[in-house]
Write a protein that holds these residues in place. Structure first.
Motif, PDB file in Angstrom:
ATOM      1  N   SER A  77      -4.219  -3.615 -15.102  1.00 49.92           N
ATOM      2  CA  SER A  77      -2.971  -3.512 -15.419  1.00 49.92           C
ATOM      3  C   SER A  77      -2.288  -2.635 -14.049  1.00 49.92           C
ATOM      4  N   CYS A  78      -2.181  -3.057 -12.996  1.00 52.23           N
ATOM      5  CA  CYS A  78      -1.672  -2.390 -11.866  1.00 52.23           C
ATOM      6  C   CYS A  78      -1.096  -3.351 -11.016  1.00 52.23           C
ATOM      7  N   HIS A  79       0.341  -2.822 -10.394  1.00 52.64           N
ATOM      8  CA  HIS A  79       0.681  -3.666  -9.236  1.00 52.64           C
ATOM      9  C   HIS A  79       0.214  -3.709  -8.013  1.00 52.64           C
ATOM     10  N   PHE A  80      -0.464  -2.604  -7.567  1.00 50.08           N
ATOM     11  CA  PHE A  80      -1.338  -2.624  -6.383  1.00 50.08           C
ATOM     12  C   PHE A  80      -2.727  -1.958  -6.473  1.00 50.08           C
ATOM     13  N   PRO A  81      -3.508  -2.926  -7.361  1.00 51.10           N
ATOM     14  CA  PRO A  81      -4.761  -2.367  -7.488  1.00 51.10           C
ATOM     15  C   PRO A  81      -5.716  -2.177  -6.458  1.00 51.10           C
ATOM     16  N   LEU A  82      -6.853  -1.457  -6.365  1.00 53.48           N
ATOM     17  CA  LEU A  82      -7.492  -1.050  -5.171  1.00 53.48           C
ATOM     18  C   LEU A  82      -7.784  -2.135  -4.235  1.00 53.48           C
ATOM     19  N   GLU A  83      -8.187  -3.120  -4.706  1.00 56.53           N
ATOM     20  CA  GLU A  83      -8.769  -4.276  -4.100  1.00 56.53           C
ATOM     21  C   GLU A  83      -7.741  -5.145  -3.206  1.00 56.53           C
ATOM     22  N   HIS A  84      -6.476  -4.793  -3.607  1.00 57.66           N
ATOM     23  CA  HIS A  84      -5.253  -5.174  -2.875  1.00 57.66           C
ATOM     24  C   HIS A  84      -4.733  -4.429  -2.027  1.00 57.66           C
ATOM     25  N   SER A  85      -5.210  -3.371  -1.371  1.00 59.68           N
ATOM     26  CA  SER A  85      -4.657  -2.176  -0.863  1.00 59.68           C
ATOM     27  C   SER A  85      -4.443  -2.841   0.633  1.00 59.68           C
ATOM     28  N   GLY A  86      -3.300  -2.253   1.234  1.00 58.92           N
ATOM     29  CA  GLY A  86      -3.019  -2.475   2.458  1.00 58.92           C
ATOM     30  C   GLY A  86      -1.578  -2.786   2.973  1.00 58.92           C
TER      31      GLY A  86
END
Length: 319
Positions: free
Chosen positions: A310-319
């Motif tokens: 539950s995160c708008h910007f999970p770590l795998e989707h950084s950038g």
């Protein structure tokens, strides 16, 4: 797909405090397959112990559904619940809270059998001896009192007591955190051995991430009463997706982690449960928070199979 032994869906628990209420558990869901361990982790006050107690209806949930072996626990009457509790047991952090100091060890282990009226006196005495043997305690400890045992021995008695009614599910609420490090390892080994021998399922509640990694098959990470990430243990420990999970794991010693990797410390303090942040519950402490985090709670989403965050910007989707 195999039906889980335990299914917890949208569990909620609120406590009235004056004119306000505290949401101790807020829409938490997880499942425990037969013979496996699901860990609930997070800082003190995150709601994990309340979740464990509500799961067994030792405290009444405010909402949600709990299904054990296909039967809805939340709608059970007193008689049904009493019968179900022989199949669902709990071990607490401090065995002193479970063991009456005035009762001999054998009587403490015998007590749940008497409550369930489980067989003849001879059969119950035999079961007590069997349970003490299962947890690695010699028979000559049976006539002693709790104060005559070490902390590790008392916790083994608490486990034996939980095993007495031959349960299928045991909630372990910080069951090793009060023990010395060497004794913790022994008790964790015992729990793992009992699971393999008896096919037990565990809900393992802990803030000790090293113990969780050793015992758990799946991990549910909680913060301010909510589940923020859920994944298989190996996946979560190697590829955390939530910033809060990453911070928790950064404090765990690891031989494989680079020595120059610093511990991640979230800014500020955990908010008061009376003044929960709007939007994402972590956003006041999260280094990745953006405008949307203040207005919109992040819905759970599956990043990969069986890994939900539950995160708008999970770590795998950084950038």
């Amino acid at each position: 797909m195999t039906t889980p032994l335990l299914q917890v869906e949208n569990l909620r628990k609120q406590y009235p405090v004056g004119r306000r209420s505290v949401r101790a558990v807020d829409d938490v869901s997880f499942a425990v397959p037969a013979g496996q361990t699901v860990a609930l982790v997070g800082e003190s006050g995150c709601g994990k112990s309340t979740t464990g107690l509500a799961t067994l209806r030792l405290i009444e949930p405010s909402g949600g559904r709990i299904t054990f072996d296909g039967t809805d626990v939340t709608t059970m009457g007193r008689r049904q619940l009493r019968a179900a509790r022989s199949r669902m047991q709990i071990v607490l952090q401090n065995p002193r809270s479970q063991l009456d100091p005035r009762m001999r060890i054998r009587d403490s282990v015998l007590e749940p059998l008497r409550a369930q009226r489980s067989g003849t006196r001879a059969a119950m005495r035999d079961r007590v001896a069997e349970c003490l043997e299962l947890v690695g305690l010699p028979a000559d400890l049976a006539p002693r009192y709790p104060h005559q045992l070490s902390g590790g021995q008392r916790q083994r008695v608490a486990i034996a007591r939980a095993l007495a009614t031959e349960p299928e599910l045991i909630v372990l609420d910080e069951a090793v955190s009060a023990l010395d490090a060497s004794v913790q390892v022994q008790v964790l080994n015992l729990l793992q051995d009992l699971q393999q021998r008896l096919g037990l399922s565990y809900v393992f509640i802990s803030h000790n991430m090293a113990a969780v990694r050793y015992l758990a098959h799946r991990v549910v990470v909680m913060y301010l009463g909510q589940s923020v990430e859920s994944a298989p243990a190996d996946e979560l420990f190697t590829r955390p997706a939530h910033p809060y999970t990453e911070a928790l794991l950064s404090a765990v010693p690891s031989a494989s982690r680079p020595r120059d990797r610093e511990r991640i410390v979230l800014r500020g303090d955990t908010p008061s449960p009376f003044e929960r942040p709007t939007g994402c519950v972590l956003r006041t402490r999260c280094p990745r928070a953006r405008d949307i985090c203040a207005t919109t709670p992040p819905p759970p989403r599956e990043l990969v199979a069986n890994h939900t965050v539950s995160c708008h910007f999970p770590l795998e989707h950084s950038g």
